[in-house]
Design a protein around this motif. Structure first.
Motif, PDB file in Angstrom:
ATOM      1  N   THR A   1      38.031  47.917  40.760  1.00 15.58           N
ATOM      2  CA  THR A   1      36.579  47.950  41.014  1.00 15.58           C
ATOM      3  C   THR A   1      35.851  47.954  39.678  1.00 15.58           C
ATOM      4  O   THR A   1      34.873  47.215  39.488  1.00 15.58           O
ATOM      5  CB  THR A   1      36.207  49.206  41.842  1.00 15.58           C
ATOM      6  OG1 THR A   1      37.023  49.236  43.023  1.00 15.58           O
ATOM      7  CG2 THR A   1      34.743  49.188  42.236  1.00 15.58           C
TER       8      THR A   1
ATOM      9  N   LEU B   1      42.756  39.279  42.234  1.00 14.00           N
ATOM     10  CA  LEU B   1      42.703  40.698  42.588  1.00 14.00           C
ATOM     11  C   LEU B   1      44.020  41.049  43.258  1.00 14.00           C
ATOM     12  O   LEU B   1      44.597  40.232  43.990  1.00 14.00           O
ATOM     13  CB  LEU B   1      41.506  40.981  43.494  1.00 14.00           C
ATOM     14  CG  LEU B   1      40.149  40.869  42.771  1.00 14.00           C
ATOM     15  CD1 LEU B   1      38.997  40.880  43.759  1.00 14.00           C
ATOM     16  CD2 LEU B   1      39.972  41.989  41.743  1.00 14.00           C
TER      17      LEU B   1
ATOM     18  N   LEU C   1      36.108  44.522  38.114  1.00 10.13           N
ATOM     19  CA  LEU C   1      35.190  43.578  38.768  1.00 10.13           C
ATOM     20  C   LEU C   1      33.767  43.759  38.238  1.00 10.13           C
ATOM     21  O   LEU C   1      33.055  42.781  37.967  1.00 10.13           O
ATOM     22  CB  LEU C   1      35.266  43.813  40.277  1.00 10.13           C
ATOM     23  CG  LEU C   1      34.706  42.807  41.263  1.00 10.13           C
ATOM     24  CD1 LEU C   1      35.018  41.376  40.886  1.00 10.13           C
ATOM     25  CD2 LEU C   1      35.249  43.125  42.649  1.00 10.13           C
TER      26      LEU C   1
ATOM     27  N   TRP D   1      34.454  45.639  46.984  1.00  8.56           N
ATOM     28  CA  TRP D   1      34.886  44.376  46.353  1.00  8.56           C
ATOM     29  C   TRP D   1      34.149  43.188  46.980  1.00  8.56           C
ATOM     30  O   TRP D   1      33.653  42.316  46.270  1.00  8.56           O
ATOM     31  CB  TRP D   1      36.400  44.171  46.523  1.00  8.56           C
ATOM     32  CG  TRP D   1      37.269  45.077  45.704  1.00  8.56           C
ATOM     33  CD1 TRP D   1      36.868  46.148  44.941  1.00  8.56           C
ATOM     34  CD2 TRP D   1      38.690  44.993  45.565  1.00  8.56           C
ATOM     35  NE1 TRP D   1      37.958  46.738  44.351  1.00  8.56           N
ATOM     36  CE2 TRP D   1      39.095  46.054  44.712  1.00  8.56           C
ATOM     37  CE3 TRP D   1      39.660  44.158  46.085  1.00  8.56           C
ATOM     38  CZ2 TRP D   1      40.431  46.269  44.368  1.00  8.56           C
ATOM     39  CZ3 TRP D   1      41.004  44.363  45.743  1.00  8.56           C
ATOM     40  CH2 TRP D   1      41.376  45.411  44.895  1.00  8.56           C
TER      41      TRP D   1
END
Ligand SMILES: [Fe+2]
Length: 378
Positions: free
Chosen positions: A241, A214, A244, A289
């Motif tokens: 985001t 990230l 993910l 996250w």
């Protein structure tokens, strides 16, 4: 150390990206380049054209191919005159390299970040396992390796460090740091470093390790005067985001895939921790996250740098602001008094050994002293 031949500035770096290796090497003069494994050539090409107008070459090949072959040949032909018809090139030059994929039970990883253009002491510290008579299995470069992206030559720092510690023979994971976003070459950062089709965030597999990179981008609000309006990191973080969430939707092919024994989060900035103003950015995004990672991915460790300190922090500790999803290792200290450029007074990095369900962490200085040692249960 193995001799660096011909037009190569350094030995190649074998970067792990997705389920591939990106073998990258900076060159002194224009040439076309390829890697050959088992009689198959993987060229540095763009839409069918072998590239020569680049200071850093990139050859991509499936990880499984190189892991099986355990060796590759790097080949190039120097350009004499790349005219539109009947271009002239010199004869082929080939250099053989051995390669050792991660196959050992205990995995020795060395973590370096925040070298800010210095090479000597980080490389000395990175020889920790060598000096113990053990083999290094994986190198992690975790951001701010050059001091900024103001010149193409700054990227040589990355390749020098990888070359001296791996000699083209083991995998390396590379992530971007906040200083990497600064300077004329920052917008083309992905041309000079490993990336997933231009993105600096991605997942990867290397042996039994699954990792997610990230990239927090800059460390202050996009409106900070230091950036002069050149930064758009808020939307960049929001895109991660979504990324993910897609990784979690695809868990079976990601962290739940066959053979995954260790799940790592690699991020230059330890985003689970709120820093002092003006660095106290994005509490909502970083909290999300942490939540997504903690509830679904359930990582074993997060590895970070950025703070120029070395320590570990458990979930619920004073360092945990946003709901840390796992233990965090912050693992590099550059000793450079008065921020004088080019004065290298030492470096502390992190030697990490994954062994079954524990992680052994050693913070070692380049002069051989150990500043911290602990074991984390995974
Ligand atoms: Fe940083």
């Amino acid at each position: 150390m193995k001799e660096i031949k011909g037009l190569l500035k350094t030995h190649p770096a074998v970067f792990s990206v997705g389920r591939d290796y990106q073998i990258m090497v900076p060159v002194k003069e224009k040439c076309i380049m390829w890697v050959e494994v088992d009689g198959v050539r993987y060229y540095d090409s763009s839409n069918g054209i072998n590239r020569s107008e680049t200071p850093v070459h990139r050859m991509m090949l499936p990880m499984a191919v190189l892991d099986k072959a355990k060796k590759y040949t790097l080949g190039y032909r120097k350009i004499i005159n790349r005219k539109p018809y009947f271009p002239e090139l010199e004869d082929e030059v080939c250099v053989d390299y051995g390669f050792r994929p991660i196959e050992s039970e205990n995995i020795n990883i060395y973590h370096i970040s925040d070298t800010h253009n210095l090479i000597k002491s980080p490389v000395e510290a990175g020889k920790y396992f060598d000096n113990k008579g053990e083999a290094l299995d994986l190198l992690v470069l975790n951001g701010d390796i050059p001091d900024h992206s103001g010149t193409v030559e700054n990227f040589d720092t990355v390749y020098e460090i990888v070359s001296r510690l791996t000699q083209g023979g083991i995998p390396t994971v590379f992530s971007r740091g906040n200083h990497d976003l600064r300077g004329l070459c920052a917008e083309a950062f992905a041309d000079y470093t490993p990336s997933d089709k231009g993105a600096s965030y991605y997942t990867l597999r290397v042996g039994p390790i699954w990792a997610i990179l990230l990239d927090c981008g800059e460390d202050k609000p996009d409106t900070n005067a230091e950036y002069g309006g050149t930064i758009d990191c808020h939307s960049f973080r929001l895109a991660q985001t979504d990324f993910l969430k897609k990784v979690i939707e695809n868990a079976k092919d990601e962290y739940e895939a066959d053979g995954v024994k260790y799940k790592l989060v690699i991020s230059h900035v330890p985003f689970s921790h709120k820093l002092e103003p003006p660095f106290d950015i994005e509490p909502e995004i970083y909290t999300e996250w942490c939540k997504l990672l903690g509830e679904s991915v359930k990582p074993d460790l997060m590895i970070s740098g950025h703070l120029h300190r070395c320590f570990t922090a458990m979930p619920g500790s004073g360092f945990d602001t946003y709901g840390q999803p796992c233990p965090v290792i912050v693992g590099s200290t550059l000793i450079r008094p008065n921020k004088e450029k080019d004065i290298d007074e030492g470096f502390v990095g992190c030697a990490l050994t994954l062994e079954k369900k524990s992680a052994k962490v050693v913070f070692n200085k380049n002069d051989g002293t150990i500043s911290g040692e602990e074991a984390i249960s995974l």
